[in-house]
Design a protein around this motif. Structure first.
Motif, PDB file in Angstrom:
ATOM      1  N   GLY A   1      11.857 -10.462  11.995  1.00 20.76           N
ATOM      2  CA  GLY A   1      11.991  -9.623  13.178  1.00 20.76           C
ATOM      3  C   GLY A   1      13.165 -10.013  14.054  1.00 20.76           C
ATOM      4  O   GLY A   1      13.813 -11.051  13.869  1.00 20.76           O
ATOM      5  N   ASP A   2      13.420  -9.187  15.059  1.00 23.45           N
ATOM      6  CA  ASP A   2      14.589  -9.373  15.919  1.00 23.45           C
ATOM      7  C   ASP A   2      14.510 -10.626  16.786  1.00 23.45           C
ATOM      8  O   ASP A   2      15.537 -11.131  17.239  1.00 23.45           O
ATOM      9  CB  ASP A   2      14.772  -8.148  16.819  1.00 23.45           C
ATOM     10  CG  ASP A   2      15.262  -6.931  16.053  1.00 23.45           C
ATOM     11  OD1 ASP A   2      15.698  -7.097  14.896  1.00 23.45           O
ATOM     12  OD2 ASP A   2      15.194  -5.822  16.608  1.00 23.45           O
TER      13      ASP A   2
ATOM     14  N   HIS B   1      19.040  -4.463   8.785  1.00 23.14           N
ATOM     15  CA  HIS B   1      17.709  -3.841   8.825  1.00 23.14           C
ATOM     16  C   HIS B   1      16.676  -4.963   8.904  1.00 23.14           C
ATOM     17  O   HIS B   1      16.375  -5.620   7.906  1.00 23.14           O
ATOM     18  CB  HIS B   1      17.472  -2.986   7.583  1.00 23.14           C
ATOM     19  CG  HIS B   1      18.457  -1.874   7.408  1.00 23.14           C
ATOM     20  ND1 HIS B   1      18.258  -0.611   7.922  1.00 23.14           N
ATOM     21  CD2 HIS B   1      19.671  -1.841   6.789  1.00 23.14           C
ATOM     22  CE1 HIS B   1      19.286   0.165   7.615  1.00 23.14           C
ATOM     23  NE2 HIS B   1      20.158  -0.558   6.935  1.00 23.14           N
ATOM     24  N   SER B   2      16.135  -5.201  10.091  1.00 19.84           N
ATOM     25  CA  SER B   2      15.252  -6.353  10.308  1.00 19.84           C
ATOM     26  C   SER B   2      13.802  -6.006   9.992  1.00 19.84           C
ATOM     27  O   SER B   2      13.421  -4.843   9.848  1.00 19.84           O
ATOM     28  CB  SER B   2      15.372  -6.825  11.753  1.00 19.84           C
ATOM     29  OG  SER B   2      14.946  -5.806  12.651  1.00 19.84           O
TER      30      SER B   2
ATOM     31  N   THR C   1      17.542 -13.776  12.200  1.00 18.79           N
ATOM     32  CA  THR C   1      17.931 -12.383  12.386  1.00 18.79           C
ATOM     33  C   THR C   1      19.002 -12.251  13.469  1.00 18.79           C
ATOM     34  O   THR C   1      19.942 -11.464  13.336  1.00 18.79           O
ATOM     35  CB  THR C   1      16.708 -11.528  12.739  1.00 18.79           C
ATOM     36  OG1 THR C   1      15.706 -11.707  11.730  1.00 18.79           O
ATOM     37  CG2 THR C   1      17.068 -10.050  12.806  1.00 18.79           C
ATOM     38  N   GLN C   2      18.863 -13.019  14.525  1.00 20.09           N
ATOM     39  CA  GLN C   2      19.864 -12.975  15.591  1.00 20.09           C
ATOM     40  C   GLN C   2      21.230 -13.431  15.072  1.00 20.09           C
ATOM     41  O   GLN C   2      22.268 -12.857  15.431  1.00 20.09           O
ATOM     42  CB  GLN C   2      19.401 -13.856  16.753  1.00 20.09           C
ATOM     43  CG  GLN C   2      18.184 -13.303  17.474  1.00 20.09           C
ATOM     44  CD  GLN C   2      17.526 -14.288  18.409  1.00 20.09           C
ATOM     45  OE1 GLN C   2      18.005 -15.412  18.584  1.00 20.09           O
ATOM     46  NE2 GLN C   2      16.417 -13.892  19.013  1.00 20.09           N
TER      47      GLN C   2
ATOM     48  N   ASP D   1       6.472 -16.054  16.417  1.00 17.67           N
ATOM     49  CA  ASP D   1       6.714 -14.645  16.089  1.00 17.67           C
ATOM     50  C   ASP D   1       5.415 -13.901  15.793  1.00 17.67           C
ATOM     51  O   ASP D   1       5.266 -12.718  16.121  1.00 17.67           O
ATOM     52  CB  ASP D   1       7.648 -14.525  14.886  1.00 17.67           C
ATOM     53  CG  ASP D   1       9.080 -14.924  15.215  1.00 17.67           C
ATOM     54  OD1 ASP D   1       9.401 -15.049  16.414  1.00 17.67           O
ATOM     55  OD2 ASP D   1       9.876 -15.110  14.276  1.00 17.67           O
TER      56      ASP D   1
ATOM     57  N   TYR E   1      22.747 -10.580  13.116  1.00 18.52           N
ATOM     58  CA  TYR E   1      23.380  -9.588  13.981  1.00 18.52           C
ATOM     59  C   TYR E   1      24.755 -10.076  14.457  1.00 18.52           C
ATOM     60  O   TYR E   1      25.717  -9.294  14.510  1.00 18.52           O
ATOM     61  CB  TYR E   1      22.491  -9.293  15.191  1.00 18.52           C
ATOM     62  CG  TYR E   1      21.339  -8.356  14.920  1.00 18.52           C
ATOM     63  CD1 TYR E   1      21.555  -7.083  14.400  1.00 18.52           C
ATOM     64  CD2 TYR E   1      20.025  -8.730  15.189  1.00 18.52           C
ATOM     65  CE1 TYR E   1      20.499  -6.209  14.163  1.00 18.52           C
ATOM     66  CE2 TYR E   1      18.956  -7.867  14.955  1.00 18.52           C
ATOM     67  CZ  TYR E   1      19.197  -6.613  14.431  1.00 18.52           C
ATOM     68  OH  TYR E   1      18.162  -5.752  14.191  1.00 18.52           O
TER      69      TYR E   1
ATOM     70  N   ASN F   1      13.635 -13.509  15.793  1.00 17.17           N
ATOM     71  CA  ASN F   1      13.841 -14.678  14.938  1.00 17.17           C
ATOM     72  C   ASN F   1      15.293 -15.129  14.981  1.00 17.17           C
ATOM     73  O   ASN F   1      16.211 -14.307  14.978  1.00 17.17           O
ATOM     74  CB  ASN F   1      13.436 -14.285  13.514  1.00 17.17           C
ATOM     75  CG  ASN F   1      13.390 -15.455  12.569  1.00 17.17           C
ATOM     76  OD1 ASN F   1      14.416 -15.841  12.032  1.00 17.17           O
ATOM     77  ND2 ASN F   1      12.215 -15.987  12.354  1.00 17.17           N
TER      78      ASN F   1
END
Length: 320
Positions: free
Chosen positions: A30-31, A59-60, A36-37, A208, A40, A33
């Motif tokens: 997820g965003d 695409h998370s 994931t950051q 999370d 991005y 995490n």
């Protein structure tokens, strides 16, 4: 069978870098995490430095491709990039298990040394499958979540334990628990419906998934430090011009450096969040440590036996 519509393949393998194109990068997390950051930030650096000629669409949360399907989707060119937890590839080649062996590397310094020892073989294996390694991001050390206090393995006997890789399934067996394959997005439901009663994972995954809603104890066993890898389809990468390739490789270096720098801070922050939300955060008892270390020794020997030459070389480089 994995299905991705043709609309998602804009900027796919048939296109070059002479005009703006969009690539797709699925990640299972997820965003919120860290991994994931960083993905991005990686994508933004590529877009900025290519003046918008190449855009990486992250695409998370498994929203485009399920976690277990990401390696295949990159390999076959259905998507151009992807992020995957390396341990789930362990059934394909035992070298992917190196960072899932309990008590082989339990500090970030040790984890870096183990990664440098394994990296050449990992890159070679990915290359054979039509993929190229871009970067890796470590997780915090994996520790034990349970409903009740665990002072020895007898306190877990017969319980159902979450497993997210072949190595974790074997660990669950050796702990006299029953392994249940549960991916990250399904953790809360698995606990609430009784599918699992315990898990070994990072404090980040615990935060999370709001672990305090379904377990009470976090025992900081620091069993191992696993990693995610970000890979790119080799054909897609080779079709890019040299300048764009360099932009991607530079962004990958920056992403990996950021990951190793930030992960220790994130681990401390997430453990504090577990405490703040009422979980009991404790160090393991000497008995539990001794039992888990014995299992780790067994698993290291079993791992080495799977491919004595390749794994022996990794262990030799790591230990020397």
């Amino acid at each position: 069978m994995l299905k991705i519509t043709s609309a998602l393949l804009i900027g796919g393998l048939a296109s070059g870098a002479s005009f703006a194109e969009k690539w797709h990068m699925p990640t299972p997390y997820g965003d919120g995490n860290l991994q994931t950051q960083i993905a991005y930030s990686f994508a933004k650096e590529i877009k900025d430095n290519s003046n918008g000629e190449l855009e990486i669409n992250v695409h998370s949360g498994g929203s485009l491709v399920k976690h277990t399907e990401i390696p295949r989707s990159v390999k076959t060119g259905q998507v151009q990039m992807g992020e995957v937890f390396m341990g789930i590839l362990g059934n394909e080649n035992p070298i992917y298990k190196h960072d899932n062996i309990p008590f082989l590397a339990t500090s970030f310094d040790e984890a870096k040394q183990l990664w440098e020892a394994a990296k050449p073989d990992i890159a070679k294996a990915l290359n054979k499958d039509g993929m190229m390694l871009l970067y890796t991001v470590a997780w915090p050390a994996q520790s034990l979540y349970s409903k009740n206090a665990v002072n020895s393995l007898a306190d877990l006997e017969g319980q159902k334990m979450r497993a997210y890789s072949p190595t974790q399934s074997r660990l669950a067996d050796l702990m006299d628990t029953t392994p249940m394959t549960i991916q990250t997005p399904d953790i809360p439901q698995a606990f609430s419906t009784g599918i699992i009663q315990a898990m070994i994972t990072s404090p980040s995954t615990g935060v999370d998934s709001q672990a305090w809603d379904y377990v009470n104890h976090y025992t900081d066993v620091k069993a191992w430090i696993p990693k995610n890898i970000v890979v790119v389809n080799k054909r897609a990468f080779r079709r890019l011009d040299k300048d764009t390739q360099t932009i991607i490789l530079d962004a990958a270096k920056h992403a990996e450096a950021a990951g190793w720098t930030q992960i220790a801070e994130r681990a401390a922050k997430d453990k504090a969040t577990l405490l703040k939300n009422g979980m009991m955060v404790t160090d393991p008892s000497p008995t539990l440590v001794a039992e888990l270390k014995a299992i780790g020794k067994t698993m290291t020997e079993e791992w080495k036996a799977e491919a004595p030459k390749d794994i022996g070389a990794i262990l030799s480089r790591y230990e020397n």
